[in-house]
Scaffold this motif. Structure first.
Motif, PDB file in Angstrom:
ATOM      1  N   PRO A  36     -49.195  29.178  -8.732  1.00  0.00           N
ATOM      2  CA  PRO A  36     -49.771  30.323  -8.017  1.00  0.00           C
ATOM      3  C   PRO A  36     -50.838  31.000  -8.878  1.00  0.00           C
ATOM      4  N   PHE A  37     -51.766  31.678  -8.230  1.00  0.00           N
ATOM      5  CA  PHE A  37     -52.815  32.367  -8.996  1.00  0.00           C
ATOM      6  C   PHE A  37     -53.202  33.677  -8.328  1.00  0.00           C
ATOM      7  N   TYR A  38     -54.193  34.309  -8.861  1.00  0.00           N
ATOM      8  CA  TYR A  38     -54.626  35.689  -8.581  1.00  0.00           C
ATOM      9  C   TYR A  38     -53.790  36.640  -9.414  1.00  0.00           C
ATOM     10  N   THR A  39     -52.469  36.733  -9.155  1.00  0.00           N
ATOM     11  CA  THR A  39     -51.604  37.445 -10.090  1.00  0.00           C
ATOM     12  C   THR A  39     -51.162  36.466 -11.173  1.00  0.00           C
ATOM     13  N   ARG A  40     -51.006  36.956 -12.370  1.00  0.00           N
ATOM     14  CA  ARG A  40     -50.576  36.085 -13.466  1.00  0.00           C
ATOM     15  C   ARG A  40     -49.075  35.822 -13.332  1.00  0.00           C
ATOM     16  N   THR A  41     -48.692  34.567 -13.490  1.00  0.00           N
ATOM     17  CA  THR A  41     -47.310  34.168 -13.278  1.00  0.00           C
ATOM     18  C   THR A  41     -46.667  33.710 -14.573  1.00  0.00           C
ATOM     19  N   HIS A  42     -45.391  34.006 -14.701  1.00  0.00           N
ATOM     20  CA  HIS A  42     -44.578  33.619 -15.847  1.00  0.00           C
ATOM     21  C   HIS A  42     -44.092  32.177 -15.636  1.00  0.00           C
ATOM     22  N   PRO A  43     -43.835  31.423 -16.716  1.00  0.00           N
ATOM     23  CA  PRO A  43     -43.320  30.062 -16.544  1.00  0.00           C
ATOM     24  C   PRO A  43     -42.081  29.974 -15.664  1.00  0.00           C
ATOM     25  N   VAL A  44     -41.215  30.983 -15.701  1.00  0.00           N
ATOM     26  CA  VAL A  44     -40.040  30.978 -14.826  1.00  0.00           C
ATOM     27  C   VAL A  44     -40.477  30.986 -13.366  1.00  0.00           C
ATOM     28  N   GLU A  45     -41.499  31.776 -13.048  1.00  0.00           N
ATOM     29  CA  GLU A  45     -42.002  31.841 -11.673  1.00  0.00           C
ATOM     30  C   GLU A  45     -42.689  30.536 -11.272  1.00  0.00           C
ATOM     31  N   ILE A  46     -43.391  29.929 -12.205  1.00  0.00           N
ATOM     32  CA  ILE A  46     -44.060  28.652 -11.913  1.00  0.00           C
ATOM     33  C   ILE A  46     -43.029  27.570 -11.631  1.00  0.00           C
ATOM     34  N   ARG A  47     -41.958  27.535 -12.425  1.00  0.00           N
ATOM     35  CA  ARG A  47     -40.897  26.558 -12.166  1.00  0.00           C
ATOM     36  C   ARG A  47     -40.290  26.782 -10.776  1.00  0.00           C
ATOM     37  N   THR A  48     -40.014  28.033 -10.451  1.00  0.00           N
ATOM     38  CA  THR A  48     -39.455  28.350  -9.131  1.00  0.00           C
ATOM     39  C   THR A  48     -40.399  27.911  -8.020  1.00  0.00           C
ATOM     40  N   HIS A  49     -41.681  28.157  -8.221  1.00  0.00           N
ATOM     41  CA  HIS A  49     -42.704  27.793  -7.240  1.00  0.00           C
ATOM     42  C   HIS A  49     -42.664  26.296  -6.937  1.00  0.00           C
ATOM     43  N   PHE A  50     -42.704  25.476  -7.967  1.00  0.00           N
ATOM     44  CA  PHE A  50     -42.721  24.022  -7.749  1.00  0.00           C
ATOM     45  C   PHE A  50     -41.386  23.533  -7.175  1.00  0.00           C
ATOM     46  N   ARG A  51     -40.271  24.110  -7.606  1.00  0.00           N
ATOM     47  CA  ARG A  51     -38.976  23.703  -7.062  1.00  0.00           C
ATOM     48  C   ARG A  51     -38.887  23.994  -5.564  1.00  0.00           C
ATOM     49  N   ILE A  52     -39.352  25.154  -5.160  1.00  0.00           N
ATOM     50  CA  ILE A  52     -39.314  25.512  -3.740  1.00  0.00           C
ATOM     51  C   ILE A  52     -40.241  24.599  -2.939  1.00  0.00           C
ATOM     52  N   LEU A  53     -41.435  24.373  -3.459  1.00  0.00           N
ATOM     53  CA  LEU A  53     -42.399  23.543  -2.746  1.00  0.00           C
ATOM     54  C   LEU A  53     -41.876  22.128  -2.557  1.00  0.00           C
ATOM     55  N   ALA A  54     -41.313  21.548  -3.606  1.00  0.00           N
ATOM     56  CA  ALA A  54     -40.767  20.190  -3.503  1.00  0.00           C
ATOM     57  C   ALA A  54     -39.551  20.160  -2.582  1.00  0.00           C
ATOM     58  N   GLY A  55     -38.704  21.178  -2.679  1.00  0.00           N
ATOM     59  CA  GLY A  55     -37.479  21.187  -1.888  1.00  0.00           C
ATOM     60  C   GLY A  55     -37.717  21.364  -0.406  1.00  0.00           C
ATOM     61  N   LYS A  56     -38.695  22.170  -0.044  1.00  0.00           N
ATOM     62  CA  LYS A  56     -38.911  22.488   1.359  1.00  0.00           C
ATOM     63  C   LYS A  56     -39.962  21.606   2.036  1.00  0.00           C
ATOM     64  N   SER A  57     -40.832  20.990   1.273  1.00  0.00           N
ATOM     65  CA  SER A  57     -41.919  20.228   1.887  1.00  0.00           C
ATOM     66  C   SER A  57     -41.488  18.851   2.360  1.00  0.00           C
ATOM     67  N   GLY A  58     -40.525  18.254   1.653  1.00  0.00           N
ATOM     68  CA  GLY A  58     -40.099  16.905   1.999  1.00  0.00           C
ATOM     69  C   GLY A  58     -41.061  15.821   1.573  1.00  0.00           C
ATOM     70  N   LEU A  59     -42.051  16.160   0.742  1.00  0.00           N
ATOM     71  CA  LEU A  59     -43.030  15.187   0.262  1.00  0.00           C
ATOM     72  C   LEU A  59     -43.085  15.216  -1.263  1.00  0.00           C
ATOM     73  N   PRO A  60     -43.479  14.091  -1.908  1.00  0.00           N
ATOM     74  CA  PRO A  60     -43.693  14.124  -3.357  1.00  0.00           C
ATOM     75  C   PRO A  60     -44.755  15.153  -3.719  1.00  0.00           C
ATOM     76  N   VAL A  61     -44.547  15.843  -4.823  1.00  0.00           N
ATOM     77  CA  VAL A  61     -45.472  16.889  -5.272  1.00  0.00           C
ATOM     78  C   VAL A  61     -46.067  16.495  -6.615  1.00  0.00           C
ATOM     79  N   TYR A  62     -47.386  16.563  -6.678  1.00  0.00           N
ATOM     80  CA  TYR A  62     -48.127  16.348  -7.916  1.00  0.00           C
ATOM     81  C   TYR A  62     -48.681  17.689  -8.374  1.00  0.00           C
ATOM     82  N   ALA A  63     -48.392  18.047  -9.617  1.00  0.00           N
ATOM     83  CA  ALA A  63     -48.931  19.287 -10.165  1.00  0.00           C
ATOM     84  C   ALA A  63     -50.409  19.096 -10.503  1.00  0.00           C
TER      85      ALA A  63
END
Length: 299
Positions: free
Chosen positions: A104-131
């Motif tokens: 995520p961007f615009y607001t600065r994010t902590h590594p904990v938030e970035i991990r949560t972001h990718f986990r949610i995206l992978a879990g809910k999208s149903g598709l492989p995620v590339y960072a």
């Protein structure tokens, strides 16, 4: 995922709409060049300038025309997790095979938030995620520890590294487990990245000369490093097109304008229009793009 995966430009009409007919010709040009997959709605696609409706046109056009010939990776780049989830749902519905996402961007994010972001995206999208590691735009560097932790959880399928940090890229390559794909986003150090063990390249310049990057990749995979270096050096000289705008405009205007001017000069797309508020190249600058294309054997 491996091989040559160009980030597909988004041709536009003079009034700023997606030119679907030119986009189809561009896809055919890339497939004829031998590419291994297509990445739509990334930086070279001008994703930051596109409306949601225009993004949908791009996905419909590319996924529909490709029809499974090669994988289609869809960028879901946006400021927050909820917006990226909306883009992911659209991408999946339109036939994308995988997603590409920044932190995520615009607001600065902590590594904990970035991990949560990718986990949610992978879990809910149903598709492989590339960072997508793009600190120049996102203002966050994805560290090897973060990427490899998420890879070990099955959250990330790979990374597109556009950080410019060759040491960080090498650390990821050295420490990764099998199955985690490492792709370089650099047009000019592909041979070095492949020599280090990267799996492929996502080059904006690959829109202009896909067969050149395919030749480079194949030479490297065959262990012919002299041929790979020679082709890389030719492409480095061609990459000078991104600087034709000089100080008259920003780097995005100059680089994306040059890619589109080159595609127009090569007869692939109808117009070299870039999205507002980017500054268009003038006739002299387009002429210099033409000279560099000719020097590279493309005109």
């Amino acid at each position: 995922m491996n091989g040559v995966i160009p980030p597909v430009c988004t041709p536009m009409t003079p009034d700023g709409e997606v030119d679907a007919a030119s986009l189809v010709r561009l896809v055919d040009h890339l497939l004829a060049g031998g590419v291994d997959a297509l990445f739509v709605l990334g930086s070279s696609s001008e994703v930051a300038y596109l409306t949601d409706a225009q993004r949908a046109v791009v996905l419909d056009t590319v996924a529909g025309h490709v029809a499974g010939q090669v994988p289609v990776l869809a960028g879901v780049i946006d400021m927050t997790t909820p917006r990226m989830l909306e883009h992911a749902a659209v991408a999946r519905a339109k036939g994308a095979d995988a997603l590409v996402a920044t932190a995520p961007f615009y607001t600065r994010t902590h590594p904990v938030e970035i991990r949560t972001h990718f986990r949610i995206l992978a879990g809910k999208s149903g598709l492989p995620v590339y960072a997508y590691d793009l600190p120049v735009s996102v203002h966050t560097k994805l560290t090897a520890d973060l990427l490899l932790e998420l890879a070990s959880e099955g959250v990330l399928a790979g990374v597109k590294d556009s950080s410019g940090d060759d040491g960080g890229l090498r650390e990821v390559i050295l420490r990764r487990q099998a199955g985690f794909s490492v792709l370089t986003g650099s047009e000019v150090t592909v041979d070095a990245a492949l020599w280090m063990g990267a799996d492929g390249v996502v080059p904006g310049l690959g829109n202009v000369d896909p067969s050149g990057y395919v030749s480079l990749y194949r030479a490297a995979r065959q262990g012919d490093w002299e041929a790979a270096r020679a082709e890389q050096e030719r492409l480095v000289r061609l990459f000078e097109i991104v600087r034709v705008g000089g100080r008259r405009m920003g780097g995005s205007s100059s680089g994306l304008g040059a890619f589109k001017a080159a595609l127009h000069l090569r007869g692939v797309i109808d117009h070299p229009t870039t999205a507002l508020p980017q500054v268009p190249l003038d006739a002299d600058e387009i002429g210099r793009v033409g000279k560099l294309l000719a020097a590279a054997g493309l005109l």
